[in-house]
Design a protein around this motif. Structure first.
Motif, PDB file in Angstrom:
ATOM      1  N   ILE A   6       0.641  -1.355   0.070  1.00  0.00           N
ATOM      2  CA  ILE A   6      -0.011   0.024   0.188  1.00  0.00           C
ATOM      3  C   ILE A   6       0.870   1.103   0.012  1.00  0.00           C
ATOM      4  N   PHE A   7       0.422   2.080  -1.036  1.00  0.00           N
ATOM      5  CA  PHE A   7       1.028   3.453  -1.045  1.00  0.00           C
ATOM      6  C   PHE A   7       0.178   4.508  -0.411  1.00  0.00           C
ATOM      7  N   GLU A   8       0.373   5.371   0.507  1.00  0.00           N
ATOM      8  CA  GLU A   8      -0.317   6.553   0.958  1.00  0.00           C
ATOM      9  C   GLU A   8       0.506   7.652   0.806  1.00  0.00           C
ATOM     10  N   LEU A   9      -0.334   8.919   0.098  1.00  0.00           N
ATOM     11  CA  LEU A   9       0.344  10.122   0.108  1.00  0.00           C
ATOM     12  C   LEU A   9       0.429  10.967   1.367  1.00  0.00           C
ATOM     13  N   LEU A  10       1.509  11.547   1.703  1.00  0.00           N
ATOM     14  CA  LEU A  10       1.893  12.224   2.729  1.00  0.00           C
ATOM     15  C   LEU A  10       1.835  13.790   2.548  1.00  0.00           C
ATOM     16  N   ARG A  11       2.517  14.254   1.071  1.00  0.00           N
ATOM     17  CA  ARG A  11       2.578  15.434   0.932  1.00  0.00           C
ATOM     18  C   ARG A  11       3.017  15.451  -0.723  1.00  0.00           C
ATOM     19  N   SER A  12       2.471  16.283  -1.440  1.00  0.00           N
ATOM     20  CA  SER A  12       2.887  16.510  -2.865  1.00  0.00           C
ATOM     21  C   SER A  12       3.255  17.835  -3.155  1.00  0.00           C
ATOM     22  N   THR A  13       4.374  17.928  -3.963  1.00  0.00           N
ATOM     23  CA  THR A  13       5.210  19.252  -4.249  1.00  0.00           C
ATOM     24  C   THR A  13       5.453  19.310  -5.638  1.00  0.00           C
ATOM     25  N   PRO A  14       4.600  20.426  -6.317  1.00  0.00           N
ATOM     26  CA  PRO A  14       4.578  20.669  -7.788  1.00  0.00           C
ATOM     27  C   PRO A  14       5.985  20.810  -8.143  1.00  0.00           C
ATOM     28  N   LEU A  15       6.352  20.268  -9.411  1.00  0.00           N
ATOM     29  CA  LEU A  15       7.596  20.338  -9.978  1.00  0.00           C
ATOM     30  C   LEU A  15       7.454  20.900 -11.317  1.00  0.00           C
ATOM     31  N   GLY A  16       6.219  21.245 -11.636  1.00  0.00           N
ATOM     32  CA  GLY A  16       6.047  22.219 -12.897  1.00  0.00           C
ATOM     33  C   GLY A  16       4.776  21.575 -13.399  1.00  0.00           C
ATOM     34  N   LYS A  17       4.348  22.061 -14.436  1.00  0.00           N
ATOM     35  CA  LYS A  17       2.978  21.895 -14.961  1.00  0.00           C
ATOM     36  C   LYS A  17       2.486  20.546 -15.077  1.00  0.00           C
ATOM     37  N   ASN A  18       1.560  20.247 -14.054  1.00  0.00           N
ATOM     38  CA  ASN A  18       0.805  18.672 -14.021  1.00  0.00           C
ATOM     39  C   ASN A  18       1.913  17.501 -13.614  1.00  0.00           C
ATOM     40  N   LYS A  19       3.264  18.286 -12.934  1.00  0.00           N
ATOM     41  CA  LYS A  19       4.351  17.143 -12.413  1.00  0.00           C
ATOM     42  C   LYS A  19       4.631  17.466 -11.001  1.00  0.00           C
ATOM     43  N   PHE A  20       4.639  16.549 -10.269  1.00  0.00           N
ATOM     44  CA  PHE A  20       4.832  16.578  -8.744  1.00  0.00           C
ATOM     45  C   PHE A  20       5.620  15.523  -8.233  1.00  0.00           C
ATOM     46  N   ASN A  21       6.275  15.911  -7.237  1.00  0.00           N
ATOM     47  CA  ASN A  21       6.846  14.753  -6.368  1.00  0.00           C
ATOM     48  C   ASN A  21       5.976  14.501  -5.316  1.00  0.00           C
ATOM     49  N   LEU A  22       5.793  13.297  -5.033  1.00  0.00           N
ATOM     50  CA  LEU A  22       4.713  12.704  -3.887  1.00  0.00           C
ATOM     51  C   LEU A  22       5.781  12.071  -2.839  1.00  0.00           C
ATOM     52  N   LEU A  23       5.673  12.555  -1.701  1.00  0.00           N
ATOM     53  CA  LEU A  23       6.283  11.977  -0.705  1.00  0.00           C
ATOM     54  C   LEU A  23       5.203  11.180   0.212  1.00  0.00           C
ATOM     55  N   GLY A  24       5.107   9.971   0.164  1.00  0.00           N
ATOM     56  CA  GLY A  24       4.480   9.005   0.768  1.00  0.00           C
ATOM     57  C   GLY A  24       4.923   7.947   1.560  1.00  0.00           C
ATOM     58  N   GLN A  25       4.321   7.265   2.122  1.00  0.00           N
ATOM     59  CA  GLN A  25       4.356   5.899   3.004  1.00  0.00           C
ATOM     60  C   GLN A  25       4.006   4.690   2.174  1.00  0.00           C
ATOM     61  N   LEU A  26       5.199   3.958   2.056  1.00  0.00           N
ATOM     62  CA  LEU A  26       4.828   2.668   1.537  1.00  0.00           C
ATOM     63  C   LEU A  26       4.851   1.441   2.567  1.00  0.00           C
ATOM     64  N   ASN A  27       3.932   0.772   2.484  1.00  0.00           N
ATOM     65  CA  ASN A  27       3.578  -0.416   3.310  1.00  0.00           C
ATOM     66  C   ASN A  27       4.105  -1.676   2.585  1.00  0.00           C
ATOM     67  N   ILE A  28       5.153  -2.439   2.757  1.00  0.00           N
ATOM     68  CA  ILE A  28       5.406  -3.852   2.273  1.00  0.00           C
ATOM     69  C   ILE A  28       5.706  -4.710   3.377  1.00  0.00           C
ATOM     70  N   LYS A  29       5.005  -5.798   3.392  1.00  0.00           N
ATOM     71  CA  LYS A  29       5.084  -6.979   4.496  1.00  0.00           C
ATOM     72  C   LYS A  29       5.103  -6.174   5.875  1.00  0.00           C
ATOM     73  N   GLY A  30       3.880  -5.402   5.872  1.00  0.00           N
ATOM     74  CA  GLY A  30       3.576  -4.963   7.283  1.00  0.00           C
ATOM     75  C   GLY A  30       4.793  -3.826   7.652  1.00  0.00           C
ATOM     76  N   LYS A  31       5.519  -3.530   7.071  1.00  0.00           N
ATOM     77  CA  LYS A  31       6.713  -2.648   7.415  1.00  0.00           C
ATOM     78  C   LYS A  31       6.452  -0.993   6.736  1.00  0.00           C
ATOM     79  N   LEU A  32       6.753  -0.160   7.536  1.00  0.00           N
ATOM     80  CA  LEU A  32       6.335   1.315   6.774  1.00  0.00           C
ATOM     81  C   LEU A  32       7.837   1.798   6.523  1.00  0.00           C
ATOM     82  N   ALA A  33       7.799   2.540   5.240  1.00  0.00           N
ATOM     83  CA  ALA A  33       9.022   3.473   5.051  1.00  0.00           C
ATOM     84  C   ALA A  33       8.629   4.398   4.193  1.00  0.00           C
TER      85      ALA A  33
END
Length: 197
Positions: free
Chosen positions: A109-136
Motif C-alpha cells: 500500500i502507498f499513501e500520500l503524505l505530501r505533494s510538491t509541484p515540479l512544473g505543469k502537472n508534475k509533482f513529487n509525491l512524498l508518501g508512505q509505502l507499506n510492504i510486508k507490514g513494514k512502513l518506510a
C-alpha cells in the motif's frame, strides 16, 4: 462603522465555509500498467504486477490532495525469461517468504503524505509505502496527463530500497561473499495508471 464591521464579519464567516472543490479519480485496474525491475550483478529481470485499487483526489488548482494505491502482490509475473520452468521458479521465489511472502502479505500500500509541484502537472509525491507490514517513506515523481475524455493518466517511476521492508535475501548490505549472486537492494516500479471520475 458598525455596518462595515458587520460586513467584514459576514465575509469572514462565509469565507470560513467556502470549500475548495476536489475531484476524486478512481484507478481502472484493467487498463493500468505496472512494471517491476530488479537486478543481480550478472542479470536483470522485469515483469508485471497489478493494482487492486487506487484513488487520486485533485483540487480545482490541479494539485494532488490525497492518493492511495493498493497493489495485488499475488499478481507478480515475469516477462523476460523464455523458459517456462525458470520463469515459474523466479515468480515462485518472489512470492515466497524469502521475498514478498504474498500468502501472508497479499497487498502493498502507498499513501500520500505530501505533494510538491515540479512544473505543469508534475509533482513529487512524498508518501508512505507499506510492504510486508513494514512502513518506510518513499519519493515518487509523477506526471498527470489529462485526456479529452476526462480521464487522467498518472505516469512515473518509483524506486525503493527493499531492505527497509525486511527483504534482505541476497543483499550485499547484509551478507558477505555473494559474488554474482548478489541482488540489488533497489527495486524500480514504473507505472501508467489510468484514472476516471
Amino acid at each position: 462603522m458598525k455596518k462595515i464591521a458587520l460586513a467584514i464579519s459576514t465575509i469572514l464567516i462565509f469565507s470560513a465555509f467556502t470549500f475548495i472543490h476536489v475531484d476524486t479519480y478512481k484507478a481502472n485496474i484493467k487498463t493500468s500498467n505496472l512494471v517491476w525491475h530488479a537486478e543481480k550483478l550478472s542479470t536483470k529481470h522485469f515483469g508485471n504486477i497489478q493494482l487492486k485499487s487506487g484513488e487520486l483526489r485533485i483540487n480545482c488548482d490541479g494539485r494532488l490532495v490525497s492518493a492511495k494505491f493498493v497493489i495485488n502482490m499475488r499478481s507478480i509475473t515475469n516477462q523476460d525469461i523464455e523458459s517456462k520452468q525458470y520463469k515459474a521458479m523466479l515468480v515462485d521465489d518472489l512470492k515466497s517468504s524469502r521475498f514478498f511472502d504474498v500468502e501472508k502479505y497479499p497487498e502493498a500500500i502507498f499513501e500520500l503524505l505530501r505533494s510538491t509541484p515540479l512544473g505543469k502537472n508534475k509533482f513529487n509525491l512524498l508518501g508512505q509505502l507499506n510492504i510486508k507490514g513494514k512502513l518506510a517513506p518513499v519519493n515518487i515523481p509523477i506526471e498527470l496527463k489529462y485526456k479529452d475524455n476526462g480521464k487522467v493518466m498518472a505516469v512515473g517511476e518509483c524506486s525503493f530500497d527493499r531492505t527497509k521492508y525486511g527483504l534482505k535475501y541476497g543483499s550485499n548490505s547484509f551478507f558477505d561473499n555473494l559474488g554474482d549472486e548478489a541482488i540489488s537492494d533497489i527495486i524500480r516500479l514504473a507505472f501508467e495508471i489510468e484514472l476516471e471520475k
